[in-house]
Design a protein around this motif. Structure first.
Motif, PDB file in Angstrom:
ATOM      1  N   LEU A 196      -5.216  -9.827 -67.962  1.00  0.00           N
ATOM      2  CA  LEU A 196      -3.947 -10.429 -67.564  1.00  0.00           C
ATOM      3  C   LEU A 196      -2.838  -9.379 -67.552  1.00  0.00           C
ATOM      4  CD1 LEU A 196      -3.987 -13.631 -69.812  1.00  0.00           C
ATOM      5  CD2 LEU A 196      -4.817 -13.404 -67.474  1.00  0.00           C
ATOM      6  N   ASP A 250     -11.720 -18.655 -65.315  1.00  0.00           N
ATOM      7  CA  ASP A 250     -10.273 -18.552 -65.148  1.00  0.00           C
ATOM      8  C   ASP A 250      -9.722 -19.755 -64.373  1.00  0.00           C
ATOM      9  OD1 ASP A 250     -10.604 -14.987 -64.601  1.00  0.00           O
ATOM     10  OD2 ASP A 250     -10.102 -16.056 -66.457  1.00  0.00           O
ATOM     11  N   TYR A 274      -1.971 -22.786 -64.110  1.00  0.00           N
ATOM     12  CA  TYR A 274      -1.164 -21.817 -64.831  1.00  0.00           C
ATOM     13  C   TYR A 274       0.311 -22.171 -64.662  1.00  0.00           C
ATOM     14  CZ  TYR A 274      -5.426 -19.136 -65.284  1.00  0.00           C
ATOM     15  OH  TYR A 274      -6.712 -18.745 -65.604  1.00  0.00           O
ATOM     16  N   TRP A 333       3.701 -17.708 -70.259  1.00  0.00           N
ATOM     17  CA  TRP A 333       2.694 -18.169 -69.310  1.00  0.00           C
ATOM     18  C   TRP A 333       1.637 -18.964 -70.082  1.00  0.00           C
ATOM     19  CZ3 TRP A 333       2.547 -18.053 -64.061  1.00  0.00           C
ATOM     20  CH2 TRP A 333       3.498 -17.247 -63.399  1.00  0.00           C
ATOM     21  N   TYR A 334       1.426 -20.178 -69.647  1.00  0.00           N
ATOM     22  CA  TYR A 334       0.432 -21.052 -70.264  1.00  0.00           C
ATOM     23  C   TYR A 334      -0.657 -21.353 -69.244  1.00  0.00           C
ATOM     24  CZ  TYR A 334       3.254 -22.224 -74.383  1.00  0.00           C
ATOM     25  OH  TYR A 334       3.955 -22.175 -75.572  1.00  0.00           O
ATOM     26  N   ARG A 335      -1.841 -21.604 -69.761  1.00  0.00           N
ATOM     27  CA  ARG A 335      -2.895 -22.137 -68.898  1.00  0.00           C
ATOM     28  C   ARG A 335      -3.291 -23.505 -69.424  1.00  0.00           C
ATOM     29  NH1 ARG A 335      -8.720 -19.416 -68.477  1.00  0.00           N
ATOM     30  NH2 ARG A 335      -9.537 -21.512 -68.159  1.00  0.00           N
ATOM     31  N   CYS A 355       4.359 -21.180 -65.757  1.00  0.00           N
ATOM     32  CA  CYS A 355       5.321 -20.332 -66.445  1.00  0.00           C
ATOM     33  C   CYS A 355       6.362 -21.243 -67.087  1.00  0.00           C
ATOM     34  CB  CYS A 355       5.977 -19.335 -65.500  1.00  0.00           C
ATOM     35  SG  CYS A 355       6.837 -20.048 -64.106  1.00  0.00           S
ATOM     36  N   GLY A 415       3.714 -25.089 -61.743  1.00  0.00           N
ATOM     37  CA  GLY A 415       2.350 -24.657 -61.988  1.00  0.00           C
ATOM     38  C   GLY A 415       1.624 -24.193 -60.751  1.00  0.00           C
TER      39      GLY A 415
END
Lengths: 115, 110
Positions: B61, B83, B87, B34-36, B89, B103
Motif C-alpha cells: 500500500l 484485496d 476502500y 484509509w479504511y477497507r 478515505c 468509497g
C-alpha cells in the motif's frame, strides 16, 4: 487485534417499536462512536461519546435516538420509536485517543430491519 | 458535503495489476485515514497519513496526501484477489469525528 463486539448482529422489528443496539468497545478505549450505513453507501457519522457525554451528533441523530454507557458496561444506541428509514447497518467504533491521533476500531455491525 | 463527487468509484482489475484510488475533500484536515471494508464486515484501518507525510507506505500500500489540493490517494501494487473490498478515505473533523467518503469498490479477478 483489538475487537469491538456488537449485539445483536441482526434485528427485525416493526415500525414504532423500540430497539437497543449494544456495543462492547475495546476495554481501555475512551471514545465511542455510532455510524449508520445503508447498503452500498458510505458510512454516516451519528454520534460520538466521551466521559459519559455526547460530544457531537449529526443531523441523522434524530430526537428518537439516544446513547449511553451506564457504569462502563455496553455502549448502547436506543431508537424509540423506530421508523422505516432507520433500516440500515449500525456500526459501533471505539478509540483510545480522540482528535488527530485516534484510530477507530469498528465492530461487525448490527443490521436493523424496520418493517 | 465533506466530499467531492469523484469519490464514488468502481474498479475492476486483474491480479498482479496496480491500482490507484483517489479521494478529494472539502474541509481542512491534517490527517487522512484509509479504511477497507470487506463484504458484511466493519471497516478496518489500513493506512493513515498525516499532513507532514506527503507519502506513506505499508507493504503493497502507498498513500499520498496533498493538503494544497485537498486530495489523497491510495495505491495497491500487484493487487491480489484478497484485496477485493470497498476502500474508504476518511478525514477528521471537529472533535474526534471521522467523516467517510463514498468509497471505491475494488474487484480483483484471478
Amino acid at each position: 487485534g483489538p475487537k469491538v463486539l456488537q449485539i445483536p448482529s441482526h434485528q427485525i422489528i416493526d415500525m414504532g417499536q423500540m430497539v437497543t443496539l449494544n456495543c462492547d468497545p475495546v476495554s481501555n478505549h475512551l471514545y465511542f462512536y455510532w455510524y449508520k450505513q445503508i447498503l452500498g453507501q458510505q458510512m454516516e457519522f451519528l454520534v460520538n461519546f466521551y466521559n459519559g457525554k455526547v460530544m457531537e451528533k449529526s443531523k441523522l441523530f434524530k430526537d428518537q435516538f439516544s446513547v449511553e454507557r451506564p457504569d462502563g458496561s455496553y455502549f448502547t444506541l436506543k431508537i424509540q420509536p423506530t421508523a422505516l428509514e432507520d433500516s440500515a447497518v449500525y456500526f459501533c467504533a471505539s478509540s483510545l485517543l480522540g482528535g488527530h491521533t485516534g484510530q477507530l476500531y469498528f465492530g461487525e455491525g448490527s443490521k436493523l430491519t424496520v418493517l | 458535503s465533506q466530499w467531492g463527487e469523484e469519490n464514488l468509484q468502481a474498479l475492476s482489475i486483474q491480479e498482479g495489476e496496480d491500482v490507484t484510488m483517489n479521494c478529494s475533500y472539502k474541509t481542512y484536515t491534517t490527517v487522512v485515514h484509509w479504511y477497507r471494508q470487506d463484504s458484511g464486515r466493519g471497516p478496518a484501518l489500513i493506512i493513515l497519513i498525516r499532513s507532514n507525510e506527503r507519502e506513506k507506505r505499508s507493504g503493497r500500500l502507498r498513500a499520498t496526501l496533498d493538503t494544497s489540493s485537498q486530495s489523497s490517494s491510495l495505491s495497491i501494487t500487484a493487487a491480489q484477489c484478497e484485496d477485493t473490498a470497498v476502500y474508504f478515505c476518511a478525514t477528521e473533523g471537529t472533535g474526534s469525528k471521522l467523516s467517510f467518503g463514498k468509497g471505491a469498490k475494488l474487484t480483483v479477478s484471478p
